[in-house]
Scaffold this active site. Structure first.
Site, PDB file in Angstrom:
ATOM      1  N   ARG A  18     -17.629  65.939 -82.619  1.00  0.00           N
ATOM      2  CA  ARG A  18     -17.530  65.193 -83.492  1.00  0.00           C
ATOM      3  C   ARG A  18     -16.314  65.039 -84.301  1.00  0.00           C
ATOM      4  NH1 ARG A  18     -21.396  62.765 -82.664  1.00  0.00           N
ATOM      5  NH2 ARG A  18     -23.515  63.206 -83.318  1.00  0.00           N
ATOM      6  N   HIS A  56     -25.497  56.292 -80.697  1.00  0.00           N
ATOM      7  CA  HIS A  56     -24.168  55.695 -80.259  1.00  0.00           C
ATOM      8  C   HIS A  56     -24.275  54.295 -79.945  1.00  0.00           C
ATOM      9  CE1 HIS A  56     -20.807  58.404 -79.245  1.00  0.00           C
ATOM     10  NE2 HIS A  56     -21.595  59.436 -79.543  1.00  0.00           N
TER      11      HIS A  56
END
Length: 184
Positions: A18, A56
């Site tokens: 992240r 994503h």
């Protein structure tokens, strides 16, 4: 060292979980004026991973071509890299874990991948996790993976013309960089 008057052919984007590394790589690819191609290495073995993959995918628009390749990454790169394209490999870490689960020779696969980088027909951006900044894992498999990941990152860093580290969404250039000149 890359020539500042010509575009680079290969970039390694490192970062923790992240950290913003995938977003950074995507942004570079989309601003390149080349056709972006994603080589996705993730496998959806459970619902949580399927959800991650879907998140994503939702971040990419119709310009992107997606190639799913969880193991034969070098072959996919040879097929997909072209002068009119920019290939993003997201991510080298998942590719490596796929090989580990198959009990493939990680050292040989790492060497093969690093060896082809300079000869690719078009630019490539590798996204990879920096996994060695934490504590030593408690089991042998996790330690083997962490070590293999570090060796993969080193091999790609040497093979690529440029390397950046992304932390909290901020990219820091690692290569090309001047070597520190310490005197004692």
């Amino acid at each position: 060292m890359p020539n500042p008057k010509r575009p680079i052919g290969s970039l390694l984007v490192l970062g923790g979980a992240r950290s913003g590394k995938s977003r950074y790589a995507q942004s570079l690819a989309e601003s390149s004026r080349l056709r972006p191609v994603l080589i996705a290495t993730a496998q959806a073995h459970d619902a949580e991973m399927a959800e991650r993959i879907a998140r994503h995918a939702a971040l990419r628009d119709a310009r992107w071509t997606v190639v799913e390749e969880s193991v034969a990454l070098a072959g996919a790169l040879r097929r997909e890299a072209r002068k009119d394209r920019i290939v993003v490999v997201d991510c080298a870490t998942l590719w490596l874990s796929n090989l580990l689960l198959k009990r493939d020779n990680l050292a040989a696969a790492t060497q093969d991948l690093a060896r082809i980088v300079a000869g690719l027909a078009g630019p490539v951006i590798f996204v990879s996790n920096e996994a060695g900044c934490g504590i030593v894992p408690e089991n042998a498999l996790a330690r083997a993976f962490r070590d293999a990941q570090g060796l993969l990152n080193q091999a790609l860093a040497e093979a690529c013309e440029a390397v950046v580290s992304v932390n909290a969404g901020i990219a820091l250039r690692l290569k090309p960089a001047r070597e520190p000149n310490f005197r004692f």
